[in-house]
Design a protein around this motif. Structure first.
Motif, PDB file in Angstrom:
ATOM      1  N   GLU A  34    -125.616  -1.262  85.447  1.00 45.89           N
ATOM      2  CA  GLU A  34    -125.148  -1.241  84.031  1.00 45.89           C
ATOM      3  C   GLU A  34    -125.663  -0.291  83.258  1.00 45.89           C
ATOM      4  N   LEU A  35    -124.844   0.389  82.356  1.00 44.66           N
ATOM      5  CA  LEU A  35    -125.377   1.522  81.608  1.00 44.66           C
ATOM      6  C   LEU A  35    -125.277   1.056  80.245  1.00 44.66           C
ATOM      7  N   LYS A  36    -126.156   1.440  79.115  1.00 47.45           N
ATOM      8  CA  LYS A  36    -125.846   1.219  77.770  1.00 47.45           C
ATOM      9  C   LYS A  36    -125.710   2.539  76.884  1.00 47.45           C
ATOM     10  N   ILE A  37    -124.901   3.076  76.296  1.00 49.95           N
ATOM     11  CA  ILE A  37    -124.554   4.277  75.821  1.00 49.95           C
ATOM     12  C   ILE A  37    -124.146   4.153  74.476  1.00 49.95           C
ATOM     13  N   ILE A  38    -124.481   5.124  73.669  1.00 46.85           N
ATOM     14  CA  ILE A  38    -124.230   5.069  72.176  1.00 46.85           C
ATOM     15  C   ILE A  38    -122.768   5.148  71.854  1.00 46.85           C
ATOM     16  N   ASN A  39    -122.205   4.555  70.817  1.00 46.20           N
ATOM     17  CA  ASN A  39    -120.831   4.433  70.616  1.00 46.20           C
ATOM     18  C   ASN A  39    -120.398   4.665  69.201  1.00 46.20           C
ATOM     19  N   ASP A  40    -121.577   5.096  68.342  1.00 43.40           N
ATOM     20  CA  ASP A  40    -121.409   5.505  66.911  1.00 43.40           C
ATOM     21  C   ASP A  40    -121.434   6.691  66.572  1.00 43.40           C
ATOM     22  N   GLN A  41    -121.807   7.601  67.633  1.00 45.80           N
ATOM     23  CA  GLN A  41    -121.691   9.222  67.276  1.00 45.80           C
ATOM     24  C   GLN A  41    -120.529   9.949  67.606  1.00 45.80           C
ATOM     25  N   PHE A  42    -119.882  10.551  67.058  1.00 48.51           N
ATOM     26  CA  PHE A  42    -118.689  11.113  67.219  1.00 48.51           C
ATOM     27  C   PHE A  42    -118.616  12.772  67.274  1.00 48.51           C
ATOM     28  N   GLY A  43    -117.567  12.954  68.262  1.00 42.48           N
ATOM     29  CA  GLY A  43    -117.664  14.703  68.511  1.00 42.48           C
ATOM     30  C   GLY A  43    -116.537  14.984  69.591  1.00 42.48           C
ATOM     31  N   ALA A  44    -116.822  16.252  70.129  1.00 43.60           N
ATOM     32  CA  ALA A  44    -115.777  16.883  71.213  1.00 43.60           C
ATOM     33  C   ALA A  44    -116.599  17.321  72.281  1.00 43.60           C
ATOM     34  N   PRO A  45    -116.431  16.696  73.338  1.00 40.23           N
ATOM     35  CA  PRO A  45    -117.044  17.165  74.630  1.00 40.23           C
ATOM     36  C   PRO A  45    -116.514  18.954  74.960  1.00 40.23           C
ATOM     37  N   THR A  46    -117.066  19.861  75.104  1.00 38.44           N
ATOM     38  CA  THR A  46    -116.718  21.114  75.288  1.00 38.44           C
ATOM     39  C   THR A  46    -117.286  21.675  76.593  1.00 38.44           C
ATOM     40  N   SER A  47    -116.299  22.384  77.450  1.00 38.70           N
ATOM     41  CA  SER A  47    -116.562  22.674  78.404  1.00 38.70           C
ATOM     42  C   SER A  47    -116.948  24.278  78.373  1.00 38.70           C
ATOM     43  N   ALA A  48    -118.027  24.839  78.877  1.00 34.77           N
ATOM     44  CA  ALA A  48    -118.500  25.829  78.946  1.00 34.77           C
ATOM     45  C   ALA A  48    -117.682  27.119  79.374  1.00 34.77           C
ATOM     46  N   ASP A  49    -116.780  26.725  80.358  1.00 32.54           N
ATOM     47  CA  ASP A  49    -115.753  27.491  80.874  1.00 32.54           C
ATOM     48  C   ASP A  49    -114.692  27.718  79.848  1.00 32.54           C
ATOM     49  N   TRP A  50    -114.436  26.696  79.068  1.00 36.62           N
ATOM     50  CA  TRP A  50    -113.207  26.718  77.962  1.00 36.62           C
ATOM     51  C   TRP A  50    -113.735  27.750  76.924  1.00 36.62           C
ATOM     52  N   LEU A  51    -115.189  27.340  76.429  1.00 41.26           N
ATOM     53  CA  LEU A  51    -115.526  28.185  75.335  1.00 41.26           C
ATOM     54  C   LEU A  51    -115.748  29.567  75.699  1.00 41.26           C
ATOM     55  N   ALA A  52    -116.233  30.141  76.838  1.00 40.75           N
ATOM     56  CA  ALA A  52    -116.256  31.472  77.056  1.00 40.75           C
ATOM     57  C   ALA A  52    -114.640  31.894  77.176  1.00 40.75           C
ATOM     58  N   GLN A  53    -113.971  31.338  77.736  1.00 41.13           N
ATOM     59  CA  GLN A  53    -112.365  31.664  77.562  1.00 41.13           C
ATOM     60  C   GLN A  53    -112.123  32.160  76.104  1.00 41.13           C
ATOM     61  N   VAL A  54    -112.145  30.997  75.277  1.00 36.96           N
ATOM     62  CA  VAL A  54    -111.736  31.224  74.082  1.00 36.96           C
ATOM     63  C   VAL A  54    -112.586  32.253  73.211  1.00 36.96           C
ATOM     64  N   SER A  55    -113.715  32.312  73.421  1.00 39.09           N
ATOM     65  CA  SER A  55    -114.735  33.579  72.910  1.00 39.09           C
ATOM     66  C   SER A  55    -114.158  34.774  73.308  1.00 39.09           C
ATOM     67  N   LEU A  56    -113.756  34.966  74.454  1.00 40.20           N
ATOM     68  CA  LEU A  56    -113.451  36.338  75.028  1.00 40.20           C
ATOM     69  C   LEU A  56    -111.829  36.767  74.661  1.00 40.20           C
ATOM     70  N   ASN A  57    -111.018  35.529  74.399  1.00 33.86           N
ATOM     71  CA  ASN A  57    -109.535  35.758  73.862  1.00 33.86           C
ATOM     72  C   ASN A  57    -109.857  36.300  72.101  1.00 33.86           C
ATOM     73  N   LEU A  58    -110.921  36.008  71.368  1.00 29.94           N
ATOM     74  CA  LEU A  58    -111.102  36.610  70.309  1.00 29.94           C
ATOM     75  C   LEU A  58    -111.560  38.020  70.232  1.00 29.94           C
ATOM     76  N   ALA A  59    -112.567  38.134  71.423  1.00 31.10           N
ATOM     77  CA  ALA A  59    -113.006  39.395  71.171  1.00 31.10           C
ATOM     78  C   ALA A  59    -112.591  40.654  71.843  1.00 31.10           C
ATOM     79  N   LEU A  60    -111.692  40.104  73.027  1.00 34.53           N
ATOM     80  CA  LEU A  60    -111.164  41.235  73.908  1.00 34.53           C
ATOM     81  C   LEU A  60    -109.775  40.889  74.053  1.00 34.53           C
TER      82      LEU A  60
END
Length: 320
Positions: A183-209
């Motif tokens: 059994e695990l107990k995990i926080i359920n009242d903090q909200f956000g968006a998990p972000t893949s490092a691969d995705w972030l690198a791709q989006v960054s380079l889409n802007l820059a190059l």
């Protein structure tokens, strides 16, 4: 062109090595890329950092290095500020002085998390802990450097959240615990968006190059960069565990045995923002203005789309 990437041993730094390798592999005129980690350059050492910049003379600086130990920062504030504020200031000053492009990474922790709805780039910074304060100061110093320097250089500060990739992160911790506990107990009242490092690198380079790995011109400033949608830590944990089970991994915990709890039930040394949701409309407008549908589609990718293959690859590589 010369590209200098700091933080090569971190999750984002590794993602940049992979993505830049893919983008430049078929180019006849390849950029010269240097990746540095803490062993090659301690960014907290101003003299060493300055010497590296002056020696390599990059046209594109990517700062994927950061002090990210949120709780330890409460007692290591000097180091946190040296890495998260002073080092980016030095990099920004070099970029401004030499008409270079600077990409830097910040965090949802610059906000206190009390806003209802999605944060915008120009919302007031009001960090809760030392880590967030050091990252907020980094943002401010970069903007100040470019504003005070007559320069043809440009910068983008990408604010992101809940990053995971090749390294230690929440998903891998949950999967490790799921093999050990029923059994695990995990926080359920903090909200956000998990972000893949691969995705972030791709989006960054889409802007820059562009497709030839030449620098694009863009408007300097802060850009929120997170996938579409939102979840909680509990929601992410449940998806990660189910994805591992679907990949054939034997676990002691099942999603039904992951109990939601409130953040107040799991106190930590440093406070966390309850709301880390961030609007990406500003980045949408840039890509839409270029008429590039593929970049828009990638920016619109739901957060869970990258989690499932990430967990499947961990299973395939025997890392769960």
């Amino acid at each position: 062109m010369k590209i200098l990437v700091f933080g090569k041993d971190g999750q984002l730094g590794k993602a940049f090595q992979e993505e830049l390798g893919v983008r430049t592999s078929k180019l006849l005129a390849k950029p010269v890329v240097q990746y540095v980690g803490s062993t090659e350059c301690d960014v907290a050492n101003e003299e060493v950092l300055t010497q590296l910049l002056n020696h390599f003379q990059p046209q594109l600086i990517i700062n994927a290095s950061a002090y990210t130990a949120v709780d330890k920062a409460e007692t290591e504030s000097d180091l946190a500020f040296a890495i998260n504020a002073r080092a980016p200031e030095i990099m920004a000053q070099y970029a401004a002085d030499h008409d270079a492009t600077f990409l830097h990474y910040s965090t949802d922790y610059v906000f206190n998390g009390e806003k209802y709805g999605y944060y915008l780039e120009d919302d007031l910074r009001n960090p809760l802990g030392v880590y967030g304060k050091s990252k907020a100061t980094g943002e401010e110093t970069i903007a100040r450097v470019f504003a005070s320097t007559r320069s043809n250089g440009q910068y983008a500060i990408f604010r992101t959240s809940w990053v995971y990739g090749d390294g230690g992160n929440f998903i891998r911790t949950i999967l490790r615990l799921a093999k050990e506990r029923e059994e695990l107990k995990i926080i359920n009242d903090q909200f956000g968006a998990p972000t893949s490092a691969d995705w972030l690198a791709q989006v960054s380079l889409n802007l820059a190059l562009d497709e030839h790995a030449h620098l694009r011109r863009f408007r300097s400033g802060i850009y929120h960069a997170v996938p579409a949608g939102e979840t909680t830590w509990h929601g992410l944990a449940c998806l990660a565990v189910q994805a591992a089970l679907d990949a054939g991994v034997t676990l002691r915990t099942h999603p039904s045995a992951i109990k939601p709890i409130l953040a107040v039930e799991y106190p930590l040394p440093a406070p966390r923002p309850m709301n880390s949701r961030m609007s990406t409309d500003k980045l949408h407008q840039v890509f839409a203005g270029w008429g590039d549908m593929s970049k828009l589609e990638q920016l619109n990718q739901p957060w869970d789309k990258a989690v499932r293959p990430y967990v499947a690859n961990l299973a395939k590589d025997g890392l769960i």
